[in-house]
Design an enzyme around this catalytic site. Structure first.
Site, PDB file in Angstrom:
ATOM      1  N   SER A 153       1.187  -1.446  -0.260  1.00  0.00           N
ATOM      2  CA  SER A 153      -0.120  -0.653  -0.096  1.00  0.00           C
ATOM      3  C   SER A 153       0.803   1.222  -0.285  1.00  0.00           C
ATOM      4  CB  SER A 153      -1.413  -0.327   1.075  1.00  0.00           C
ATOM      5  OG  SER A 153      -1.960  -0.934   0.674  1.00  0.00           O
ATOM      6  N   LYS A 185      -0.338   4.247  -2.685  1.00  0.00           N
ATOM      7  CA  LYS A 185      -0.950   5.374  -2.766  1.00  0.00           C
ATOM      8  C   LYS A 185       0.110   6.198  -2.065  1.00  0.00           C
ATOM      9  CE  LYS A 185      -4.594   1.953  -0.809  1.00  0.00           C
ATOM     10  NZ  LYS A 185      -4.061   0.424  -0.017  1.00  0.00           N
ATOM     11  N   SER A 211      -6.552   3.554   4.248  1.00  0.00           N
ATOM     12  CA  SER A 211      -5.622   3.088   3.402  1.00  0.00           C
ATOM     13  C   SER A 211      -6.438   2.496   2.725  1.00  0.00           C
ATOM     14  CB  SER A 211      -4.355   1.715   3.858  1.00  0.00           C
ATOM     15  OG  SER A 211      -3.603   1.587   2.692  1.00  0.00           O
TER      16      SER A 211
END
Length: 202
Positions: A9, A12, A69
């Protein structure tokens, strides 16, 4: 520092960078309503439980990405900015080139495991440095908890995956990650004696 690894993640960070750029150039605004597609609502992994065909403000989606997230929120914002996630991924990789990074290639906007999706600790730090030029993002990444407010007034409780913002003084971001392939990842940032630090663990 240049080894190509799965960023999970932490992907991101780039997604948020492109969102902040779009806000900065007034292509979008925090108050815009984003129509949630079935594609976004059906995203697996960490999510903020968006419902297809509902409308959510950009600011709420940004919170959903920065704090919790949310893969669904990341897809919704990618579609809103670029039309499709594929087009947004092209933007991500163009930005990689613009920044002169050699060990990063994105295949999606959220970081779920897929072949040929990789970055390096050095590259992640560089992308993080670009993101925090938009200091407003730290207003979100520094929150330990908040609520995502939906149009019907219902709320989703968001808890930051980055526990350091709660327990370590001065830390105000930035992004965690975990997949079975990437294992636990963290790009952390904070300020001490007026110096900004960024650390990346992959």
């Amino acid at each position: 520092k240049d080894e190509r690894l799965a960023p999970a993640s932490m992907t991101k960070i780039m997604t948020m960078l492109l969102i902040m750029e779009a806000l900065d150039t007034n292509k979008i605004s925090l108050n815009d309503d984003v129509l949630i597609s079935k594609n976004a609502a059906d995203m697996g992994g960490s999510q903020v439980f968006l419902e297809a065909n509902s409308k959510i403000k950009v600011e709420q989606l940004l919170k959903g990405i920065a704090i919790a997230s949310g893969n669904d929120a990341a897809v919704a914002m990618a579609e809103y900015i670029a039309g499709t996630t594929d087009e947004f991924v092209k933007m991500m990789n163009n930005k990689v080139k613009t920044l002169g990074l050699k060990n990063t290639n994105f295949m999606n906007v959220h970081g779920l495991d897929v072949d040929n999706h990789y970055s390096s600790a050095y590259d992640m730090a560089q992308i993080a440095m670009e993101l925090i030029k938009y200091e407003d993002i730290l207003n979100y990444t520094s929150l330990y908890e908040d609520h995502l407010i939906k149009p019907d007034g219902s709320k989703t409780w968001l808890v930051n995956t980055n526990k350091l913002v709660r327990f370590y003084e001065g830390i105000d971001g930035l992004k965690t990650g975990y997949t079975s392939n990437a294992k636990y990842c963290l790009t952390a940032t904070g300020k001490k004696n007026n110096i900004r630090f960024i650390s990346v663990v992959m």
